[in-house]
Scaffold this active site. Structure first.
Site, PDB file in Angstrom:
ATOM      1  N   SER A   1      -8.486   6.824  -7.221  1.00  0.00           N
ATOM      2  CA  SER A   1      -9.616   6.403  -6.390  1.00  0.00           C
ATOM      3  C   SER A   1     -10.865   7.057  -6.972  1.00  0.00           C
ATOM      4  O   SER A   1     -10.761   8.043  -7.716  1.00  0.00           O
ATOM      5  CB  SER A   1      -9.401   6.905  -4.961  1.00  0.00           C
TER       6      SER A   1
ATOM      7  N   TYR B   1      -6.865  13.029   1.717  1.00  0.00           N
ATOM      8  CA  TYR B   1      -6.953  11.925   0.749  1.00  0.00           C
ATOM      9  C   TYR B   1      -7.609  12.397  -0.549  1.00  0.00           C
ATOM     10  O   TYR B   1      -7.112  12.140  -1.647  1.00  0.00           O
ATOM     11  CB  TYR B   1      -7.763  10.784   1.372  1.00  0.00           C
TER      12      TYR B   1
HETATM   13  P1  NAD Z   1      -2.798  -1.368   1.562  1.00  0.00           P
HETATM   14  O1  NAD Z   1      -2.689  -0.701   2.872  1.00  0.00           O
HETATM   15  O2  NAD Z   1      -3.075  -2.829   1.486  1.00  0.00           O
HETATM   16  O3  NAD Z   1      -1.478  -1.068   0.696  1.00  0.00           O
HETATM   17  C1  NAD Z   1      -0.781   0.150   0.804  1.00  0.00           C
HETATM   18  C2  NAD Z   1       0.669  -0.094   0.465  1.00  0.00           C
HETATM   19  O4  NAD Z   1       1.386   1.151   0.583  1.00  0.00           O
HETATM   20  C3  NAD Z   1       1.364  -1.077   1.429  1.00  0.00           C
HETATM   21  O5  NAD Z   1       2.251  -1.880   0.694  1.00  0.00           O
HETATM   22  C4  NAD Z   1       2.134  -0.143   2.369  1.00  0.00           C
HETATM   23  O6  NAD Z   1       3.246  -0.738   2.980  1.00  0.00           O
HETATM   24  C5  NAD Z   1       2.539   0.934   1.388  1.00  0.00           C
HETATM   25  N1  NAD Z   1       2.969   2.174   2.011  1.00  0.00           N
HETATM   26  C6  NAD Z   1       2.335   2.933   2.947  1.00  0.00           C
HETATM   27  N2  NAD Z   1       3.102   3.974   3.295  1.00  0.00           N
HETATM   28  C7  NAD Z   1       4.249   3.891   2.570  1.00  0.00           C
HETATM   29  C8  NAD Z   1       5.438   4.676   2.473  1.00  0.00           C
HETATM   30  N3  NAD Z   1       5.628   5.780   3.217  1.00  0.00           N
HETATM   31  N4  NAD Z   1       6.401   4.275   1.616  1.00  0.00           N
HETATM   32  C9  NAD Z   1       6.261   3.144   0.880  1.00  0.00           C
HETATM   33  N5  NAD Z   1       5.152   2.371   0.920  1.00  0.00           N
HETATM   34  C10 NAD Z   1       4.165   2.751   1.746  1.00  0.00           C
HETATM   35  O7  NAD Z   1      -3.924  -0.570   0.776  1.00  0.00           O
HETATM   36  P2  NAD Z   1      -4.675  -0.813  -0.622  1.00  0.00           P
HETATM   37  O8  NAD Z   1      -6.102  -0.801  -0.307  1.00  0.00           O
HETATM   38  O9  NAD Z   1      -4.107  -1.926  -1.416  1.00  0.00           O
HETATM   39  O10 NAD Z   1      -4.339   0.592  -1.342  1.00  0.00           O
HETATM   40  C11 NAD Z   1      -3.444   0.727  -2.426  1.00  0.00           C
HETATM   41  C12 NAD Z   1      -3.810   1.999  -3.195  1.00  0.00           C
HETATM   42  O11 NAD Z   1      -5.140   1.885  -3.671  1.00  0.00           O
HETATM   43  C13 NAD Z   1      -3.749   3.276  -2.354  1.00  0.00           C
HETATM   44  O12 NAD Z   1      -3.210   4.331  -3.126  1.00  0.00           O
HETATM   45  C14 NAD Z   1      -5.217   3.545  -2.041  1.00  0.00           C
HETATM   46  O13 NAD Z   1      -5.469   4.913  -1.828  1.00  0.00           O
HETATM   47  C15 NAD Z   1      -5.859   3.045  -3.319  1.00  0.00           C
HETATM   48  N6  NAD Z   1      -7.279   2.723  -3.187  1.00  0.00           N
HETATM   49  C16 NAD Z   1      -7.698   1.754  -2.317  1.00  0.00           C
HETATM   50  C17 NAD Z   1      -9.066   1.491  -2.214  1.00  0.00           C
HETATM   51  C18 NAD Z   1      -9.621   0.428  -1.278  1.00  0.00           C
HETATM   52  O14 NAD Z   1     -10.827   0.394  -1.073  1.00  0.00           O
HETATM   53  N7  NAD Z   1      -8.801  -0.447  -0.713  1.00  0.00           N
HETATM   54  C19 NAD Z   1      -9.966   2.213  -3.001  1.00  0.00           C
HETATM   55  C20 NAD Z   1      -9.495   3.188  -3.865  1.00  0.00           C
HETATM   56  C21 NAD Z   1      -8.141   3.428  -3.965  1.00  0.00           C
END
Ligand code: NAD
Length: 258
Positions: free
Chosen positions: A141, A154
């Site tokens: 991130s 986080y």
């Molecule tokens: P999202 O909530 O759509 O996806 C998260 C995924 O993780 C889902 O499939 C969920 O079921 C899974 N998950 C959660 N807890 C779990 C567990 N205990 N075991 C197995 N799976 C688990 O979110 P996203 O936005 O697609 O985020 C994905 C990654 O990208 C994360 O690491 C997040 O920190 C990172 N990220 C997201 C953003 C953003 O703005 N969306 C920005 C920077 C980084």
């Protein structure tokens, strides 16, 4: 060149992870998807990925449980012949000032966003060495590089992922394995989209103002990153042309950390 390889993508039942799975499958990569959600919806996504002409398996492994993580990598080994590509992507967020931050939220975020990557890597690296090729990509991130208030777990976990990325890159540098982190800014995912109407109501401003002035306050482009943009970088990192990119923290953040 990627056709027939195998990938494990944690947290790939939605958002960025699901897009990684789709993009890799489109290149002929067999995938293990993982994450939580409605069983019917997950099966629909799995079948849609498999319809691209690859094997697509679902692992319900909980990323807080090391033995389940080991089982997920084993599944890739037994059913797909290995784990050539590992994408550590599962992640959760919790926002609170440190003095009120619940211990269980700290523990869950460190376990899912950081420790799970240690456990996957530990089991996947021997398979990559055996295959003589590997790619590890960690979804970090912008918060792997800079901080924001009220996100202590986080930000700590994402800075930790940066350290893990660099360390494993050094340990595997002569093994035809690369290890990199993608550092997105705010990405347009269902998670973000769902917060907008409530925030608009709570602050008495329009949804457009929430996007521009609240969520994208730190993102100079004032545009959300798209899941397609993030997944395109991951795909490039898997290609031979990216063989010399390792130990890197690659920003896709609309200038946030500039
Ligand atoms: P999202 O909530 O759509 O996806 C998260 C995924 O993780 C889902 O499939 C969920 O079921 C899974 N998950 C959660 N807890 C779990 C567990 N205990 N075991 C197995 N799976 C688990 O979110 P996203 O936005 O697609 O985020 C994905 C990654 O990208 C994360 O690491 C997040 O920190 C990172 N990220 C997201 C953003 C953003 O703005 N969306 C920005 C920077 C980084």
């Amino acid at each position: 060149m990627l056709k027939g390889k195998s990938a494990v993508i944690t947290g790939s039942t939605s958002g960025i992870g699901l897009e990684y799975a789709k993009v890799l499958a489109s290149e002929g990569v067999n995938v293990v998807i993982n994450g939580f959600g409605d069983a019917g919806a997950i099966e629909k996504e799995r079948a849609a990925i498999e319809a691209k002409g690859v094997k697509a398996l679902y692992s319900p492994a909980d990323m807080t449980k090391p033995d389940e993580i080991a089982g997920m990598i084993k599944l890739a080994e037994t059913e797909l012949g290995g784990c050539d590509i590992l994408i550590n992507n599962a992640g959760i967020q919790y926002v609170s000032p440190v003095e009120d931050f619940p211990d269980e939220k700290w523990n869950a975020i460190i376990a899912i966003n950081l420790s799970s990557a240690f456990h996957t890597v530990k089991h996947a690296v021997p398979l990559m060495r055996k295959a003589g090729w590997g790619r590890i990509i960690n979804t970090a991130s912008a918060h792997a590089k800079v901080a924001s208030p009220d996100k202590v777990a986080y930000v700590a976990a994402k800075h930790g992922i940066a350290g893990l990325t660099k360390t494993i890159a050094l340990e595997t540098a002569q093994d035809n394995i690369t290890v990199n982190a993608i550092c997105p800014g705010y990405v347009w995912t269902p998670l973000v989209e769902k917060q907008i109407p409530d925030t608009a109501k709570a602050r008495g401003i329009s949804e457009e103002e929430v996007k521009r002035d609240v969520i994208l306050a730190a993102q100079p482009t004032k545009q959300f990153v798209t899941v397609e943009q993030v997944a395109a970088l991951a795909l490039f990192l898997c290609r031979d042309e990216a063989a010399s990119i390792t130990g890197a923290l690659l920003s896709v953040d609309g200038g946030w950390t500039a």
